[in-house]
Write a protein that holds these residues in place. Structure first.
Motif: not given
Length: 213
Positions: A116-123, A147-152, A155-163, A207-209
């Motif tokens: 999601t746009p505002g997903s957070r992880c917690m350290l 997590g899935r990145c095909d929901f409304p 963003s798979p691109q954002d998820l790649f950078h977040s990982l 990653f996108l593949q």
């Protein structure tokens, strides 16, 4: 939904936070009461309904402050983008801070958009400035997968950078995901880096593949 709900508490002050309260609020409150803890914070990894459907009841029965990423808290969960609407009037106290203190425990919020746009992880650090021991990853990172990145609004691109942010963290951290989707309930981040195919992707294209985008 095989959700995990986490309680994080300071054994000296008896203050506690709950992460992603959903489905069984009486069990959460009972655990707190039986252990002698007072709930001070509700920490949300993101705004999908399966992680927030206990928030209103928790807030109604405690004095806890609800903490989430700014966009997620101020728009996503109130407009039903995650599948459930929480009226603004039902939340007494909210916070969009980048860190939260629960007693002597310091919980750093890491913005990890993608699921999601505002997903957070917690350290989680047992004391401010101490060595972090736990990483709660919500639906950003699971044991062996992501997590899935095909929901409304995903963003798979954002998820790649977040990982990529998570890959820079210490290998010794224990990953506590938002769902029981893996071979174990938790795992060391260092092992995830070596075995999780999505963390092992050499670049964004690979990653996108993997996520078929």
């Amino acid at each position: 939904m095989q959700n995990y709900v986490y309680l994080v508490g300071d054994s000296e002050t008896k203050e506690a936070a709950v992460v992603d309260p959903a489905w069984n609020v009486p069990a959460i409150l009972s655990e707190l009461k039986d252990s002698g803890y007072r709930l001070t914070h509700v920490l949300l990894s993101h705004g999908h309904y399966d992680h927030i459907n206990g928030v209103e009841e928790i807030v109604d029965k405690t004095d806890a402050t609800v903490c989430a990423e700014k966009g997620e808290l101020e728009k996503f969960i109130f407009e039903g983008m995650g599948g459930m609407v929480i009226p603004r009037s039902s939340l007494k106290k909210t916070s969009v801070a980048d860190s939260v203190r629960v007693g002597a425990i310091d919980i750093q919020m890491i913005h990890t958009p993608g699921h999601t746009p505002g997903s957070r992880c917690m350290l989680v650090r047992p004391k401010a400035g101490g060595q972090a021991q736990a990483l709660m990853t919500g639906d950003t990172l699971f044991v062996g997968t992501i997590g899935r990145c095909d929901f409304p609004y995903s963003s798979p691109q954002d998820l790649f950078h977040s990982l990529g942010k998570l890959k820079k963290l210490d290998d010794s951290l224990t990953v506590y995901p938002g769902h029981d989707y893996g071979s174990s309930s938790s795992n060391q981040l260092g092992l995830e880096k070596k075995t999780n195919p999505f963390l092992m992707a050499r670049d964004r294209e690979q990653f996108l593949q993997l996520v078929r985008h």
